[in-house]
Design a protein around this motif. Structure first.
Motif, PDB file in Angstrom:
ATOM      1  N   MET A   4     -68.223  -9.202 -61.344  1.00 56.43           N
ATOM      2  CA  MET A   4     -68.132 -10.447 -62.074  1.00 56.43           C
ATOM      3  C   MET A   4     -66.700 -10.636 -62.563  1.00 56.43           C
ATOM      4  SD  MET A   4     -71.645 -11.155 -64.147  1.00 56.43           S
ATOM      5  CE  MET A   4     -71.593  -9.743 -65.222  1.00 56.43           C
ATOM      6  N   TYR A   5     -66.363 -11.886 -62.761  1.00 55.88           N
ATOM      7  CA  TYR A   5     -65.030 -12.266 -63.217  1.00 55.88           C
ATOM      8  C   TYR A   5     -65.201 -13.047 -64.513  1.00 55.88           C
ATOM      9  CZ  TYR A   5     -63.990 -11.299 -58.311  1.00 55.88           C
ATOM     10  OH  TYR A   5     -63.874 -10.710 -57.082  1.00 55.88           O
ATOM     11  N   SER A   6     -64.334 -12.794 -65.504  1.00 59.66           N
ATOM     12  CA  SER A   6     -64.501 -13.438 -66.796  1.00 59.66           C
ATOM     13  C   SER A   6     -63.150 -13.823 -67.400  1.00 59.66           C
ATOM     14  CB  SER A   6     -65.248 -12.494 -67.741  1.00 59.66           C
ATOM     15  OG  SER A   6     -65.624 -13.160 -68.911  1.00 59.66           O
ATOM     16  N   GLN A   7     -63.139 -14.942 -68.115  1.00 61.35           N
ATOM     17  CA  GLN A   7     -61.918 -15.432 -68.765  1.00 61.35           C
ATOM     18  C   GLN A   7     -62.316 -16.148 -70.050  1.00 61.35           C
ATOM     19  OE1 GLN A   7     -58.601 -15.372 -67.348  1.00 61.35           O
ATOM     20  NE2 GLN A   7     -57.944 -16.057 -69.364  1.00 61.35           N
ATOM     21  N   THR A   8     -61.556 -15.919 -71.123  1.00 57.67           N
ATOM     22  CA  THR A   8     -61.810 -16.587 -72.398  1.00 57.67           C
ATOM     23  C   THR A   8     -60.641 -17.502 -72.730  1.00 57.67           C
ATOM     24  OG1 THR A   8     -63.063 -14.680 -73.205  1.00 57.67           O
ATOM     25  CG2 THR A   8     -62.293 -16.249 -74.862  1.00 57.67           C
ATOM     26  N   THR A   9     -60.954 -18.751 -73.055  1.00 62.40           N
ATOM     27  CA  THR A   9     -59.958 -19.724 -73.506  1.00 62.40           C
ATOM     28  C   THR A   9     -60.529 -20.417 -74.738  1.00 62.40           C
ATOM     29  OG1 THR A   9     -59.390 -20.179 -71.180  1.00 62.40           O
ATOM     30  CG2 THR A   9     -58.541 -21.708 -72.841  1.00 62.40           C
ATOM     31  N   ARG A  10     -59.817 -20.358 -75.845  1.00 61.15           N
ATOM     32  CA  ARG A  10     -60.229 -21.038 -77.082  1.00 61.15           C
ATOM     33  C   ARG A  10     -61.682 -20.745 -77.443  1.00 61.15           C
ATOM     34  NH1 ARG A  10     -57.369 -26.859 -77.688  1.00 61.15           N
ATOM     35  NH2 ARG A  10     -58.784 -26.816 -79.469  1.00 61.15           N
ATOM     36  N   ASP A  11     -62.060 -19.502 -77.375  1.00 58.84           N
ATOM     37  CA  ASP A  11     -63.401 -19.024 -77.733  1.00 58.84           C
ATOM     38  C   ASP A  11     -64.505 -19.503 -76.788  1.00 58.84           C
ATOM     39  OD1 ASP A  11     -62.523 -17.530 -79.982  1.00 58.84           O
ATOM     40  OD2 ASP A  11     -62.514 -19.361 -81.198  1.00 58.84           O
ATOM     41  N   ILE A  12     -64.135 -20.009 -75.627  1.00 60.27           N
ATOM     42  CA  ILE A  12     -65.106 -20.380 -74.595  1.00 60.27           C
ATOM     43  C   ILE A  12     -64.953 -19.352 -73.469  1.00 60.27           C
ATOM     44  CG2 ILE A  12     -65.967 -22.147 -73.026  1.00 60.27           C
ATOM     45  CD1 ILE A  12     -65.965 -23.041 -75.971  1.00 60.27           C
ATOM     46  N   VAL A  13     -66.036 -18.645 -73.158  1.00 58.62           N
ATOM     47  CA  VAL A  13     -66.015 -17.603 -72.131  1.00 58.62           C
ATOM     48  C   VAL A  13     -66.642 -18.151 -70.857  1.00 58.62           C
ATOM     49  CG1 VAL A  13     -66.742 -15.269 -71.507  1.00 58.62           C
ATOM     50  CG2 VAL A  13     -66.228 -15.826 -73.906  1.00 58.62           C
ATOM     51  N   VAL A  14     -65.908 -18.041 -69.756  1.00 58.42           N
ATOM     52  CA  VAL A  14     -66.415 -18.435 -68.442  1.00 58.42           C
ATOM     53  C   VAL A  14     -66.539 -17.168 -67.605  1.00 58.42           C
ATOM     54  CG1 VAL A  14     -66.008 -19.804 -66.361  1.00 58.42           C
ATOM     55  CG2 VAL A  14     -65.286 -20.688 -68.590  1.00 58.42           C
ATOM     56  N   THR A  15     -67.747 -16.908 -67.111  1.00 58.41           N
ATOM     57  CA  THR A  15     -68.013 -15.751 -66.272  1.00 58.41           C
ATOM     58  C   THR A  15     -68.557 -16.242 -64.942  1.00 58.41           C
ATOM     59  OG1 THR A  15     -68.530 -14.441 -68.228  1.00 58.41           O
ATOM     60  CG2 THR A  15     -69.259 -13.562 -66.103  1.00 58.41           C
ATOM     61  N   VAL A  16     -68.020 -15.701 -63.840  1.00 58.40           N
ATOM     62  CA  VAL A  16     -68.409 -16.133 -62.505  1.00 58.40           C
ATOM     63  C   VAL A  16     -68.837 -14.922 -61.685  1.00 58.40           C
ATOM     64  CG1 VAL A  16     -67.697 -17.361 -60.407  1.00 58.40           C
ATOM     65  CG2 VAL A  16     -66.688 -17.980 -62.618  1.00 58.40           C
ATOM     66  N   LYS A  17     -69.941 -15.092 -60.962  1.00 60.80           N
ATOM     67  CA  LYS A  17     -70.406 -14.061 -60.041  1.00 60.80           C
ATOM     68  C   LYS A  17     -70.642 -14.706 -58.678  1.00 60.80           C
ATOM     69  CE  LYS A  17     -73.824 -10.517 -59.210  1.00 60.80           C
ATOM     70  NZ  LYS A  17     -75.058  -9.870 -59.653  1.00 60.80           N
ATOM     71  N   PRO A  18     -69.733 -14.461 -57.709  1.00 63.12           N
ATOM     72  CA  PRO A  18     -69.916 -15.023 -56.370  1.00 63.12           C
ATOM     73  C   PRO A  18     -70.792 -14.121 -55.498  1.00 63.12           C
ATOM     74  CG  PRO A  18     -67.805 -13.923 -56.493  1.00 63.12           C
ATOM     75  CD  PRO A  18     -68.440 -13.792 -57.857  1.00 63.12           C
ATOM     76  N   PHE A  19     -71.475 -14.725 -54.545  1.00 66.56           N
ATOM     77  CA  PHE A  19     -72.213 -13.930 -53.570  1.00 66.56           C
ATOM     78  C   PHE A  19     -72.258 -14.664 -52.238  1.00 66.56           C
ATOM     79  CE2 PHE A  19     -74.914 -15.922 -56.701  1.00 66.56           C
ATOM     80  CZ  PHE A  19     -75.873 -16.624 -55.985  1.00 66.56           C
ATOM     81  N   PHE A  20     -72.145 -13.884 -51.178  1.00 66.53           N
ATOM     82  CA  PHE A  20     -72.101 -14.402 -49.817  1.00 66.53           C
ATOM     83  C   PHE A  20     -73.514 -14.756 -49.359  1.00 66.53           C
ATOM     84  CE2 PHE A  20     -72.006 -13.652 -45.158  1.00 66.53           C
ATOM     85  CZ  PHE A  20     -71.118 -14.664 -44.826  1.00 66.53           C
ATOM     86  N   LEU A  21     -73.646 -15.904 -48.696  1.00 65.27           N
ATOM     87  CA  LEU A  21     -74.941 -16.363 -48.186  1.00 65.27           C
ATOM     88  C   LEU A  21     -74.983 -16.183 -46.672  1.00 65.27           C
ATOM     89  CD1 LEU A  21     -75.353 -19.613 -50.320  1.00 65.27           C
ATOM     90  CD2 LEU A  21     -76.340 -17.347 -50.749  1.00 65.27           C
ATOM     91  N   ASP A  22     -75.385 -15.007 -46.257  1.00 60.08           N
ATOM     92  CA  ASP A  22     -75.417 -14.676 -44.835  1.00 60.08           C
ATOM     93  C   ASP A  22     -76.347 -15.603 -44.056  1.00 60.08           C
ATOM     94  OD1 ASP A  22     -74.330 -12.959 -42.837  1.00 60.08           O
ATOM     95  OD2 ASP A  22     -76.274 -11.955 -42.701  1.00 60.08           O
ATOM     96  N   ASP A  23     -77.481 -15.966 -44.662  1.00 63.68           N
ATOM     97  CA  ASP A  23     -78.464 -16.797 -43.963  1.00 63.68           C
ATOM     98  C   ASP A  23     -77.994 -18.234 -43.740  1.00 63.68           C
ATOM     99  OD1 ASP A  23     -78.665 -17.233 -46.744  1.00 63.68           O
ATOM    100  OD2 ASP A  23     -80.723 -17.956 -46.548  1.00 63.68           O
ATOM    101  N   GLN A  24     -76.971 -18.691 -44.481  1.00 64.38           N
ATOM    102  CA  GLN A  24     -76.438 -20.048 -44.301  1.00 64.38           C
ATOM    103  C   GLN A  24     -75.107 -20.051 -43.546  1.00 64.38           C
ATOM    104  OE1 GLN A  24     -76.459 -22.522 -47.823  1.00 64.38           O
ATOM    105  NE2 GLN A  24     -78.253 -21.468 -48.634  1.00 64.38           N
TER     106      GLN A  24
END
Length: 130
Positions: A1-21
């Motif tokens: 996971m990837y995370s970043q905080t700006t002005r007390d707002i936390v954005v967390t991202v989790k990418p995943f590959f879609l093999d079936d698509q």
């Protein structure tokens, strides 16, 4: 996971590959990514706009701008979180994404928060060591 905080707002991202698509034989690779936005501040904020910068494995850049996310402009009170899932296709087996969300606080002030850069990796990529 990837995370970043700006002005007390936390954005967390989790990418995943879609093999079936995905169809590597046709140079078509698809990822989904789950985003969580948490308001750890003391003011209510609303997500107004998004700005994504998507770079494929050979350096081609695509920008995506628009209102809200997945058709919504969520309001986050202090302590609230909001999650959504979206996706992106690429013509290469790897890439990277990053961007910003434009937020507006309860006083009407607009500000940008950082979406952390995250890697789009597939099992079809053959990384090389430089």
């Amino acid at each position: 996971m990837y995370s970043q905080t700006t002005r007390d707002i936390v954005v967390t991202v989790k990418p995943f590959f879609l093999d079936d698509q995905s169809s590597p034989a046709d140079n078509h690779y698809v990822w989904a990514y789950r985003v969580r936005i948490e308001n750890r501040g003391s003011r209510t904020v609303q997500l107004i706009n998004r700005h994504w910068i998507i770079t494929d494995g050979i350096g081609r850049v695509q920008e995506v701008k628009g209102p809200g996310v997945v058709g919504e402009q969520p309001v986050l009170r202090p302590g609230d979180g909001y999650e959504y899932t979206s996706g992106t296709p690429l013509p290469t087996p790897s890439g990277i994404m990053h961007g910003t969300y434009e937020m507006k606080d309860e006083g009407g002030e607009s500000f940008d928060i950082v979406i952390p850069a995250f890697s789009l990796d597939s099992p079809h990529d053959h990384p090389s060591v430089n």
